[in-house]
Write a protein that holds these residues in place. Structure first.
Motif, PDB file in Angstrom:
ATOM      1  N   LYS A   1       0.839  -1.208   0.000  1.00  0.00           N
ATOM      2  CA  LYS A   1       0.000   0.000   0.000  1.00  0.00           C
ATOM      3  C   LYS A   1       0.875   1.260   0.000  1.00  0.00           C
ATOM      4  O   LYS A   1       0.536   2.253  -0.643  1.00  0.00           O
ATOM      5  CB  LYS A   1      -0.942   0.008   1.199  1.00  0.00           C
TER       6      LYS A   1
ATOM      7  N   ASP B   1       2.290   1.613  -3.492  1.00  0.00           N
ATOM      8  CA  ASP B   1       1.223   2.095  -4.366  1.00  0.00           C
ATOM      9  C   ASP B   1       1.018   3.600  -4.171  1.00  0.00           C
ATOM     10  O   ASP B   1       0.814   4.338  -5.135  1.00  0.00           O
ATOM     11  CB  ASP B   1      -0.074   1.333  -4.085  1.00  0.00           C
ATOM     12  N   HIS B   2       1.096   4.054  -2.931  1.00  0.00           N
ATOM     13  CA  HIS B   2       0.960   5.482  -2.646  1.00  0.00           C
ATOM     14  C   HIS B   2       2.115   6.283  -3.270  1.00  0.00           C
ATOM     15  O   HIS B   2       1.892   7.344  -3.847  1.00  0.00           O
ATOM     16  CB  HIS B   2       0.897   5.721  -1.142  1.00  0.00           C
TER      17      HIS B   2
ATOM     18  N   SER C   1       3.937   5.525  -5.953  1.00  0.00           N
ATOM     19  CA  SER C   1       3.784   5.608  -7.414  1.00  0.00           C
ATOM     20  C   SER C   1       2.583   6.464  -7.794  1.00  0.00           C
ATOM     21  O   SER C   1       2.653   7.229  -8.763  1.00  0.00           O
ATOM     22  CB  SER C   1       3.705   4.219  -8.051  1.00  0.00           C
ATOM     23  N   GLY C   2       1.500   6.381  -7.043  1.00  0.00           N
ATOM     24  CA  GLY C   2       0.344   7.230  -7.326  1.00  0.00           C
ATOM     25  C   GLY C   2       0.667   8.705  -7.178  1.00  0.00           C
ATOM     26  O   GLY C   2       0.238   9.541  -7.981  1.00  0.00           O
TER      27      GLY C   2
ATOM     28  N   LYS D   1      -7.337   1.302  -5.779  1.00  0.00           N
ATOM     29  CA  LYS D   1      -7.235  -0.161  -5.724  1.00  0.00           C
ATOM     30  C   LYS D   1      -7.813  -0.680  -4.423  1.00  0.00           C
ATOM     31  O   LYS D   1      -7.744  -0.023  -3.397  1.00  0.00           O
ATOM     32  CB  LYS D   1      -5.773  -0.589  -5.768  1.00  0.00           C
TER      33      LYS D   1
ATOM     34  N   PHE E   1      -3.881  -5.387  -3.753  1.00  0.00           N
ATOM     35  CA  PHE E   1      -2.517  -4.947  -4.007  1.00  0.00           C
ATOM     36  C   PHE E   1      -1.662  -6.159  -4.358  1.00  0.00           C
ATOM     37  O   PHE E   1      -1.193  -6.881  -3.481  1.00  0.00           O
ATOM     38  CB  PHE E   1      -1.968  -4.196  -2.784  1.00  0.00           C
TER      39      PHE E   1
ATOM     40  N   GLU F   1       2.241  -6.205  -9.865  1.00  0.00           N
ATOM     41  CA  GLU F   1       1.598  -5.017 -10.437  1.00  0.00           C
ATOM     42  C   GLU F   1       2.060  -3.740  -9.738  1.00  0.00           C
ATOM     43  O   GLU F   1       2.414  -2.753 -10.380  1.00  0.00           O
ATOM     44  CB  GLU F   1       0.081  -5.162 -10.314  1.00  0.00           C
ATOM     45  N   VAL F   2       2.077  -3.764  -8.411  1.00  0.00           N
ATOM     46  CA  VAL F   2       2.459  -2.580  -7.634  1.00  0.00           C
ATOM     47  C   VAL F   2       3.932  -2.236  -7.869  1.00  0.00           C
ATOM     48  O   VAL F   2       4.281  -1.060  -8.065  1.00  0.00           O
ATOM     49  CB  VAL F   2       2.164  -2.795  -6.133  1.00  0.00           C
TER      50      VAL F   2
ATOM     51  N   GLU G   1       4.334  -0.718 -11.360  1.00  0.00           N
ATOM     52  CA  GLU G   1       3.827   0.661 -11.398  1.00  0.00           C
ATOM     53  C   GLU G   1       4.821   1.644 -10.782  1.00  0.00           C
ATOM     54  O   GLU G   1       4.958   2.772 -11.256  1.00  0.00           O
ATOM     55  CB  GLU G   1       2.477   0.753 -10.696  1.00  0.00           C
TER      56      GLU G   1
END
Length: 168
Positions: free
Chosen positions: A46, A49-50, A52-53, A72, A75, A79-80, A83
């Motif tokens: 998570k 993901d944060h 990259s976002g 999302k 996770f 994929e994460v 990214e």
């Protein structure tokens, strides 16, 4: 040193540091990387993901394009991690294509949380510092779940490694 050279080195460093984390974490189980702990983002995936976002958001500000948020609920490790590499490489390619004049161009941002009118290079510095902050959190989350072999990703270490590679 010119601003262009400094910013180019900064995005290369950011991409390198993210690559070191991907190399490190790709060897860990998906279950472990999704293990929840008390933190601002409750798992390693998570948090990544944060990162990259947020890189994608600041890319859109700097490139002056629309941002489309990707929410999302699941996770997946591959994929994460992909990214993260994609977002930092996109940012690096963008900055490499800019002139110094483009880097100092101001961009107004109006969001629900803040309003600003800074130069593109200032937004870039924020994006890189943001990633540094959360990579530190990943190390702490990792220690809390038994992962103690984090890679060295300090900026000075990066510069030393790159100098040694250039001598070879």
């Amino acid at each position: 040193m010119s601003l262009k050279k400094l910013m180019t080195n900064s995005v290369k460093y950011n991409a390198w540091a993210n690559q070191q984390y991907v190399n490190w974490l790709s060897k860990k189980s998906e279950e472990l990387l999704n293990k929840e702990v008390l933190s601002s983002y409750s798992s390693i995936l998570k948090t990544i993901d944060h990162i990259s976002g947020t890189e994608k958001y600041w890319f859109s500000v700097i490139a002056e394009t629309a941002f489309v948020e990707n929410q999302k609920n699941i996770f997946l490790k591959d994929e994460v991690l992909k990214e993260l590499l994609d977002s930092s490489n996109q940012l690096s390619h963008l900055i490499n294509s800019y002139s110094e004049e483009e880097l100092v161009k101001k961009v107004k941002v109006v969001s629900p949380w803040f309003e600003s009118d800074f130069s593109k290079y200032e937004y870039l510095e924020h994006a890189i510092n943001h990633g540094l902050y959360h990579r530190g959190q990943i190390v702490t989350i990792g220690r809390n779940i038994g992962i103690t072999d984090a890679p060295m990703t300090d900026y000075n270490f990066y510069n030393v490694v790159k100098q040694q590679e250039n001598k070879q």
